[in-house]
Design a protein around this motif. Structure first.
Motif, PDB file in Angstrom:
ATOM      1  N   GLN A 142       0.755  -1.061   0.011  1.00  0.00           N
ATOM      2  CA  GLN A 142       0.002  -0.039  -0.023  1.00  0.00           C
ATOM      3  C   GLN A 142       0.853   1.074  -0.019  1.00  0.00           C
ATOM      4  OE1 GLN A 142      -3.852   2.049   2.546  1.00  0.00           O
ATOM      5  NE2 GLN A 142      -3.187  -0.110   2.968  1.00  0.00           N
ATOM      6  N   HIS A 143       2.001   1.221   0.728  1.00  0.00           N
ATOM      7  CA  HIS A 143       3.025   2.513   0.727  1.00  0.00           C
ATOM      8  C   HIS A 143       3.310   2.678  -0.850  1.00  0.00           C
ATOM      9  CE1 HIS A 143       7.305   3.595   1.602  1.00  0.00           C
ATOM     10  NE2 HIS A 143       6.617   4.702   1.527  1.00  0.00           N
ATOM     11  N   GLU A 144       3.556   1.593  -1.630  1.00  0.00           N
ATOM     12  CA  GLU A 144       3.941   1.777  -2.875  1.00  0.00           C
ATOM     13  C   GLU A 144       3.046   2.041  -3.904  1.00  0.00           C
ATOM     14  OE1 GLU A 144       7.250   0.021  -6.127  1.00  0.00           O
ATOM     15  OE2 GLU A 144       6.977  -1.095  -4.311  1.00  0.00           O
ATOM     16  N   PHE A 145       2.031   1.375  -3.875  1.00  0.00           N
ATOM     17  CA  PHE A 145       0.911   1.413  -4.930  1.00  0.00           C
ATOM     18  C   PHE A 145      -0.583   1.713  -4.443  1.00  0.00           C
ATOM     19  CE2 PHE A 145       3.444  -2.208  -6.357  1.00  0.00           C
ATOM     20  CZ  PHE A 145       4.101  -1.571  -7.481  1.00  0.00           C
ATOM     21  N   GLY A 146      -0.541   2.237  -3.138  1.00  0.00           N
ATOM     22  CA  GLY A 146      -1.794   2.769  -2.700  1.00  0.00           C
ATOM     23  C   GLY A 146      -3.023   1.969  -2.753  1.00  0.00           C
ATOM     24  N   SER A 147      -4.143   2.502  -2.950  1.00  0.00           N
ATOM     25  CA  SER A 147      -5.496   1.872  -2.949  1.00  0.00           C
ATOM     26  C   SER A 147      -5.629   0.578  -3.925  1.00  0.00           C
ATOM     27  CB  SER A 147      -6.771   2.580  -2.896  1.00  0.00           C
ATOM     28  OG  SER A 147      -6.555   3.350  -4.278  1.00  0.00           O
ATOM     29  N   TYR A 148      -4.674   0.590  -4.834  1.00  0.00           N
ATOM     30  CA  TYR A 148      -4.869  -0.514  -5.634  1.00  0.00           C
ATOM     31  C   TYR A 148      -4.639  -2.068  -4.800  1.00  0.00           C
ATOM     32  CZ  TYR A 148      -2.624  -4.309  -8.402  1.00  0.00           C
ATOM     33  OH  TYR A 148      -2.413  -5.698  -8.768  1.00  0.00           O
ATOM     34  N   CYS A 149      -3.651  -1.769  -3.863  1.00  0.00           N
ATOM     35  CA  CYS A 149      -3.519  -3.403  -2.951  1.00  0.00           C
ATOM     36  C   CYS A 149      -4.701  -3.665  -2.327  1.00  0.00           C
ATOM     37  CB  CYS A 149      -2.200  -2.766  -2.166  1.00  0.00           C
ATOM     38  SG  CYS A 149      -0.886  -2.520  -2.948  1.00  0.00           S
ATOM     39  N   ILE A 150      -5.507  -2.579  -1.874  1.00  0.00           N
ATOM     40  CA  ILE A 150      -6.673  -3.106  -1.158  1.00  0.00           C
ATOM     41  C   ILE A 150      -7.806  -3.720  -2.141  1.00  0.00           C
ATOM     42  CG2 ILE A 150      -8.525  -2.085   0.287  1.00  0.00           C
ATOM     43  CD1 ILE A 150      -6.771  -0.053   1.454  1.00  0.00           C
ATOM     44  N   TRP A 151      -7.827  -2.984  -3.289  1.00  0.00           N
ATOM     45  CA  TRP A 151      -8.870  -3.333  -4.222  1.00  0.00           C
ATOM     46  C   TRP A 151      -8.545  -4.902  -5.024  1.00  0.00           C
ATOM     47  CZ3 TRP A 151      -8.081  -4.494  -9.148  1.00  0.00           C
ATOM     48  CH2 TRP A 151      -9.158  -4.491 -10.203  1.00  0.00           C
ATOM     49  N   SER A 152      -7.009  -4.961  -5.020  1.00  0.00           N
ATOM     50  CA  SER A 152      -6.718  -6.273  -5.495  1.00  0.00           C
ATOM     51  C   SER A 152      -7.220  -7.159  -4.586  1.00  0.00           C
ATOM     52  CB  SER A 152      -5.227  -6.155  -6.049  1.00  0.00           C
ATOM     53  OG  SER A 152      -4.631  -6.069  -4.935  1.00  0.00           O
TER      54      SER A 152
END
Length: 611
Positions: A142-152
């Motif tokens: 999440q630090h590197e890619f933000g909310s994409y990680c939660i979404w994925s």
């Protein structure tokens, strides 16, 4: 933030590099540190450890599902925006649809509320990302890619090629052992068995992409290979050759997994920052219709209200027709009286005529909607604003160290929204008004806002909800050496009550222009990024703290907000990338937004607008 990985060049021209702590080899290098082990024992331990690390090939918390690959240069370039120390990154203007001291008084909304402790991921509640397994990996992601990680993670699909990947993993290990086994004396039978298993695996994989393509006896073949590899591991061989081969395989696989994750994150952010085609269609159709069929100008009928301070004045700065209409509609539908409400919608020249026609076609009880063209206000010559464009509220993704954790990977990611540069011209745009309520277009109002309008700000300029998940001291790198209270909480835009008279007395606009010259260097990126430190510095002693129950935020990036918190909040703020009008919006929050969406609108049907 990121250093070179083990001193070796990265394949496939990936531009940025990860720290060794993100790689399995960072810890692997310390496995053989025990001085009492002999060389063969150490080699065997290293190989066993490496084989354990080798599976699964791709981390379980990453969803990879691609048909078409963009070039690695374009993907890497999309992520190449630099930021000091990796702590904060500019996200995007909120409207891109292409979208205090401890003594401060806390004010609650007029309507009674049972929301005393909010389940929003703060104040003693673990947020969604902290509850999941693999906490360290998720936080670094999440630090590197933000909310994409939660979404994925929320949209992780069942792998349809799990057995195929298992076969590939076995094949890699068998190939690593085969050269060493073939050289051993009296192991001809094992060498032949290993060779036959390798050939059978190669034959199956040559005809299979997914598990459905595999023959029915694949389970037996997997068992045979496992048995053969176990026998190979029991032999005394030169572990250095096996170790070298497995290192190469794991290194390539890790790089490939990281590349696909980076590619996926890029495509995700491209989607959330691009206007849906149907929205473009709606704007163009409305613009054409404006010039074809001139409707009665409702604004002229209520011109006496527009600059009269005795009425309640609400301001939105937006480029998004549907988002602005939902915010206005929700405010009106929950108001006890609407005849005294005036909404000033500030937009740019590209969307002005579409906005005019939309709000002429649709009525909002007795409220007045006044659409202004920011490009026609002629404020550029009076104020050196840098870029000559509308600048709504800005959003920032802030990653800060979690002091409760010892690992450097324990980062906590928050999303802040603050005033954009156009907000600092409000006293000049509305010279005759004394105060306004400023709403962002990603807000849904659920209660009557009369009590907010009637608040006495006690000399303060901006009534806002504080966000103590981020304090000014944690952002010192970006504060430009100015004096500030490091313990002061950040504040959030979304729903704010602004005293324009106090604003003028404190010369907020003049101070803003002075800070703007120091924080931006003439580029669009620096101009937008300067919004965060400028907003925090300008209002650090001028914030009138509203109670948290006024606004429930985090609905654009946090899956863990409770139903009680959603129902009891005076307003819902969809800050984050997953806006409710996007396909990637969080499904369980969309209904609160969609119930205020205009229904039976001809142009929406013709343009297939169905958020």
């Amino acid at each position: 933030m990121e250093g070179a990985r083990r001193g070796r060049p990265r394949p496939r021209n990936l531009s940025d590099e990860r720290s060794s702590s993100e790689s399995g080899f960072g810890n692997y290098a310390r496995v053989n540190s025990g001085g009492e082990q002999n060389e063969s024992e150490g080699d065997e331990l290293r190989v066993n450890d490496l084989m354990h690390r080798f599976k699964p090939t791709i981390p379980e918390d990453v969803t990879v599902n691609f048909m078409n690959k963009p070039t690695t240069e374009s993907v890497a370039g999309a992520q190449s925006t630099s930021r000091p120390k990796g702590v904060i990154s500019y996200s995007k203007p909120k409207n891109i649809t292409s979208r205090g001291p401890s003594t401060e008084q806390v004010v609650a909304p007029k309507a009674p509320s049972s929301l005393t402790t909010r389940n929003d991921g703060r104040d003693g509640k673990k947020n969604h990302s902290n509850d999941s397994a693999g906490d360290e990996t998720e936080k670094s992601c999440q630090h590197e890619f933000g909310s994409y990680c939660i979404w994925s993670m929320e949209h992780k699909e069942v792998m349809k090629d799990a057995l195929v990947k298992r076969l590939k993993d076995q094949l890699f290990v068998a190939r690593a052992y085969y050269p060493s086994i073939a050289k051993l004396q009296r192991q001809e039978k094992l060498s032949l068995e290993l060779k036959q298993n390798i050939q059978e695996h190669e034959r199956m994989l040559s005809e299979a992409i997914s598990d459905a393509d595999l023959p029915p006896f694949v389970g037996k073949k997997i068992q045979n290979m496992d048995h053969t590899i176990a026998k190979a591991r029991s032999c005394t061989i030169d572990c250095n050759n096996v170790d070298k081969k497995l290192r190469q395989i794991l290194d390539l696989t890790e790089d490939e997994a990281y590349f696909h994750m980076k590619q996926s994150a890029f495509l995700y952010h491209l989607v959330v920052q691009t206007m849906p085609k149907s929205f473009n269609c709606l704007s163009m159709r409305l613009t054409v219709e404006y010039f074809k069929n001139s409707l009665e100008d409702i604004e002229q009928l209520h011109a006496y209200k527009l600059n009269n301070p005795i009425f309640q004045h609400y301001v939105l700065i937006s480029r998004n027709i549907l988002a602005a209409s939902v915010t206005i509609n929700s405010t009106v539908m929950n108001a006890e009286e609407t005849g005294h409400m005036v909404f000033h919608l500030v937009t740019d020249g590209q969307n002005f005529y579409a906005m005019k026609h939309w709000f002429a076609r649709n009525s909002y009880k007795e409220a007045t909607v006044h659409v202004l063209n920011f490009d026609d206000l002629n404020l550029f010559d009076s104020y050196n604003l840098g870029l000559r464009q509308l600048a709504p509220s800005e959003e920032f993704r802030v990653s800060i160290s979690d002091i409760a954790q010892s690992s450097t990977l324990q980062m906590r990611t928050e999303y802040l929204s603050v005033f954009g540069h156009s907000h600092y011209l409000l006293p000049e745009i509305f010279k005759n008004l004394k105060k306004v309520v400023v709403l962002d277009d990603d807000v849904v109002v659920q209660q009557d806002l009369s009590s907010l309008w009637n608040l006495d700000l006690e000399g303060k300029v901006n009534g806002a909800v504080r966000f103590c998940g981020v304090r000014l001291g944690q952002l010192k790198t970006y504060m430009g050496g100015y004096n500030y209270n490091g313990d002061s909480c950040a504040w959030m835009s979304g729903m704010n009550i602004v005293d324009l008279e106090s604003w003028r007395e404190h010369n907020i606009t003049g101070n803003y222009l002075g800070l703007l010259q120091k924080f931006q260097n003439g580029t669009e990126e620096s101009w937008r990024a300067s919004a965060l430190p400028i907003s925090l510095l300008l209002f650090q002693d001028l914030i009138y703290a509203l109670d948290d129950t006024w606004v429930q935020s985090r609905l654009g990036h946090d899956y863990g907000v409770s139903a009680d918190a959603l129902q009891n909040a005076a307003a819902l703020h969809y800050n984050g990338n997953m806006k409710p009008w996007l396909e990637l919006g969080i499904p369980k929050y969309k209904s609160y937004w969609k119930k205020f969406l205009t229904q039976d609108e001809r142009f929406m049907d013709e343009c297939n607008v169905n958020p």
